[in-house]
Write a protein that holds these residues in place. Sequence first.
Motif, PDB file in Angstrom:
ATOM      1  N   GLY A   1      23.554   7.258  14.806  1.00 23.37           N
ATOM      2  CA  GLY A   1      24.713   6.714  15.514  1.00 23.37           C
ATOM      3  C   GLY A   1      26.013   6.823  14.755  1.00 23.37           C
ATOM      4  O   GLY A   1      26.987   6.130  15.075  1.00 23.37           O
ATOM      5  N   GLY A   2      26.083   7.660  13.751  1.00 22.31           N
ATOM      6  CA  GLY A   2      27.328   7.821  12.992  1.00 22.31           C
ATOM      7  C   GLY A   2      27.263   9.025  12.080  1.00 22.31           C
ATOM      8  O   GLY A   2      26.241   9.716  11.976  1.00 22.31           O
ATOM      9  N   TRP A   3      28.385   9.272  11.371  1.00 18.54           N
ATOM     10  CA  TRP A   3      28.487  10.440  10.510  1.00 18.54           C
ATOM     11  C   TRP A   3      28.348  10.108   9.037  1.00 18.54           C
ATOM     12  O   TRP A   3      28.414  11.000   8.192  1.00 18.54           O
ATOM     13  CB  TRP A   3      29.830  11.146  10.750  1.00 18.54           C
ATOM     14  CG  TRP A   3      29.906  11.820  12.071  1.00 18.54           C
ATOM     15  CD1 TRP A   3      30.613  11.423  13.168  1.00 18.54           C
ATOM     16  CD2 TRP A   3      29.208  13.023  12.452  1.00 18.54           C
ATOM     17  NE1 TRP A   3      30.405  12.290  14.215  1.00 18.54           N
ATOM     18  CE2 TRP A   3      29.549  13.281  13.798  1.00 18.54           C
ATOM     19  CE3 TRP A   3      28.342  13.882  11.793  1.00 18.54           C
ATOM     20  CZ2 TRP A   3      29.056  14.384  14.485  1.00 18.54           C
ATOM     21  CZ3 TRP A   3      27.839  14.976  12.473  1.00 18.54           C
ATOM     22  CH2 TRP A   3      28.200  15.221  13.808  1.00 18.54           C
ATOM     23  N   ARG A   4      28.180   8.830   8.698  1.00 15.37           N
ATOM     24  CA  ARG A   4      28.127   8.436   7.291  1.00 15.37           C
ATOM     25  C   ARG A   4      26.967   9.115   6.551  1.00 15.37           C
ATOM     26  O   ARG A   4      27.170   9.726   5.495  1.00 15.37           O
ATOM     27  CB  ARG A   4      28.001   6.910   7.175  1.00 15.37           C
ATOM     28  CG  ARG A   4      28.022   6.407   5.735  1.00 15.37           C
ATOM     29  CD  ARG A   4      27.864   4.886   5.682  1.00 15.37           C
ATOM     30  NE  ARG A   4      27.913   4.400   4.324  1.00 15.37           N
ATOM     31  CZ  ARG A   4      29.021   4.097   3.661  1.00 15.37           C
ATOM     32  NH1 ARG A   4      30.195   4.246   4.260  1.00 15.37           N
ATOM     33  NH2 ARG A   4      28.978   3.648   2.420  1.00 15.37           N
ATOM     34  N   LEU A   5      25.757   9.035   7.094  1.00 17.54           N
ATOM     35  CA  LEU A   5      24.600   9.617   6.428  1.00 17.54           C
ATOM     36  C   LEU A   5      24.696  11.141   6.357  1.00 17.54           C
ATOM     37  O   LEU A   5      24.435  11.730   5.289  1.00 17.54           O
ATOM     38  CB  LEU A   5      23.311   9.188   7.118  1.00 17.54           C
ATOM     39  CG  LEU A   5      22.007   9.686   6.467  1.00 17.54           C
ATOM     40  CD1 LEU A   5      21.937   9.254   5.009  1.00 17.54           C
ATOM     41  CD2 LEU A   5      20.793   9.172   7.242  1.00 17.54           C
ATOM     42  N   PRO A   6      25.074  11.848   7.439  1.00 21.65           N
ATOM     43  CA  PRO A   6      25.241  13.297   7.313  1.00 21.65           C
ATOM     44  C   PRO A   6      26.254  13.694   6.243  1.00 21.65           C
ATOM     45  O   PRO A   6      26.034  14.655   5.498  1.00 21.65           O
ATOM     46  CB  PRO A   6      25.702  13.722   8.710  1.00 21.65           C
ATOM     47  CG  PRO A   6      25.107  12.699   9.619  1.00 21.65           C
ATOM     48  CD  PRO A   6      25.184  11.408   8.855  1.00 21.65           C
ATOM     49  N   LEU A   7      27.363  12.955   6.145  1.00 21.89           N
ATOM     50  CA  LEU A   7      28.367  13.284   5.134  1.00 21.89           C
ATOM     51  C   LEU A   7      27.853  13.006   3.721  1.00 21.89           C
ATOM     52  O   LEU A   7      28.132  13.764   2.785  1.00 21.89           O
ATOM     53  CB  LEU A   7      29.655  12.498   5.398  1.00 21.89           C
ATOM     54  CG  LEU A   7      30.469  12.959   6.611  1.00 21.89           C
ATOM     55  CD1 LEU A   7      31.595  11.977   6.910  1.00 21.89           C
ATOM     56  CD2 LEU A   7      31.035  14.360   6.384  1.00 21.89           C
ATOM     57  N   LEU A   8      27.097  11.934   3.563  1.00 23.60           N
ATOM     58  CA  LEU A   8      26.501  11.650   2.254  1.00 23.60           C
ATOM     59  C   LEU A   8      25.511  12.741   1.857  1.00 23.60           C
ATOM     60  O   LEU A   8      25.444  13.140   0.692  1.00 23.60           O
ATOM     61  CB  LEU A   8      25.807  10.282   2.280  1.00 23.60           C
ATOM     62  CG  LEU A   8      26.718   9.057   2.242  1.00 23.60           C
ATOM     63  CD1 LEU A   8      25.903   7.787   2.443  1.00 23.60           C
ATOM     64  CD2 LEU A   8      27.475   8.987   0.910  1.00 23.60           C
ATOM     65  N   LEU A   9      24.744  13.223   2.811  1.00 22.27           N
ATOM     66  CA  LEU A   9      23.801  14.302   2.523  1.00 22.27           C
ATOM     67  C   LEU A   9      24.540  15.584   2.139  1.00 22.27           C
ATOM     68  O   LEU A   9      24.107  16.303   1.231  1.00 22.27           O
ATOM     69  CB  LEU A   9      22.897  14.552   3.734  1.00 22.27           C
ATOM     70  CG  LEU A   9      21.837  13.476   3.990  1.00 22.27           C
ATOM     71  CD1 LEU A   9      21.074  13.781   5.275  1.00 22.27           C
ATOM     72  CD2 LEU A   9      20.865  13.384   2.811  1.00 22.27           C
ATOM     73  N   CYS A  10      25.651  15.865   2.809  1.00 17.36           N
ATOM     74  CA  CYS A  10      26.457  17.037   2.441  1.00 17.36           C
ATOM     75  C   CYS A  10      27.025  16.889   1.028  1.00 17.36           C
ATOM     76  O   CYS A  10      27.087  17.863   0.267  1.00 17.36           O
ATOM     77  CB  CYS A  10      27.587  17.246   3.447  1.00 17.36           C
ATOM     78  SG  CYS A  10      27.058  17.928   5.038  1.00 17.36           S
TER      79      CYS A  10
END
Length: 395
Positions: A365-374
Amino acid sequence: MKRSSAPSSLYARPLLLLGVLLIAANLRAPITGVAPLLDMIRDGLSLSAAEAGGLTALPLLAFAVASPFCVLLAREYGLERCLFAALLLIAGGVGLRAAGSTPALFGGSLAIGLGIAVANVLLPSLLKRDCPDRIAGLTSAYALTAGAAAALASAFAVPIATLPGSSWNWALLAFLPVTLTALAVWAPQLRASTPPTADVPTPPHGDSVWRAPLAWQVTAFFGLNSLVYYVVVAWLPAILAEAGYSAAAAGSLHGVSQLATAVPGLFLGLLVARMKDQRLIAALTPLATVAAMLGLIVAPGLAVVWAALFGFGTGATFILALAFVSLRASSAGQAAALSGMAQSVGYVVASVAPSLVGVLHETTGGWRLPLLLCAAVGLLMAGFGFRAGRAVQIG
């Protein structure tokens, strides 16, 4: 007819130089210009997040599969004709993609990817043949052209799509005149039919580079950078929209990131050539990408800074990865094999990431985790860069 001897300089033939730059303008923009329109396309065709990510994945898969084999076509039909055919594929793909159906959208994206793959592999060979003493300057020129075209495609996609009576179809089709102009300017070159230089990547046949740890370090450096780059290319407008930016503003910032990718090409090649080894710079450049990912999480109001920093970091890392292909190889044949390995493996890895990140966004439900993974991938990239940057060659 066959060209009997290579010309001494592209600068002696302005039409050929213009054709090279126009081909370069088609190397990124047809892919990167999709991202600002992704929400409109998803709404119009009822695409899932995984399917939307697949629009970026398809061209990358085409890069991975086609890149090592382009030289075989060029040896049979000549560089000039193959580059013309590449532009025809891109033009056909741009037109098909705008037809308004899901099969046409994906079919057109695949055709575009195949065309770009051919041009990506063969254009450097043309430069080496026609102007071997000015490769760095010409490579910078076509990298800057590719970045500028991608930036304009991103910035103008939403404004074109929101014109009265327009739609995302027309915005995708708006790039077609650039490709048609490139075809028209390149057409006179069809009178020649010359083979590629000997160092163009060819399909691997159990070459020792596949067993060399250093080759895998270079490949990981290239592949992880491609992974982060294409994830952000696909989803940056959506990330910014969720942070409160309008679609037009998000498209403009996407354009900023694309223009920034070309900036390192103005100086980095000359800088690398003066270094005894490249460990420090190869470890530092991915940290710009890490900072950009974290910045989008903690301070999205400064997105223009993070977009530019991301573009600069991934652009610099890409140039370093390409340089390592030559610097870490002990022969032209080994460099060709390493180039094919890095591009094939790297683009396969990168091709699955946009769809998976789209699914992860929907799940969390958000972009926080994808950005942390990047950001984590960027740190891993820095480690591989430090290893790949050593002043050693594959045995």
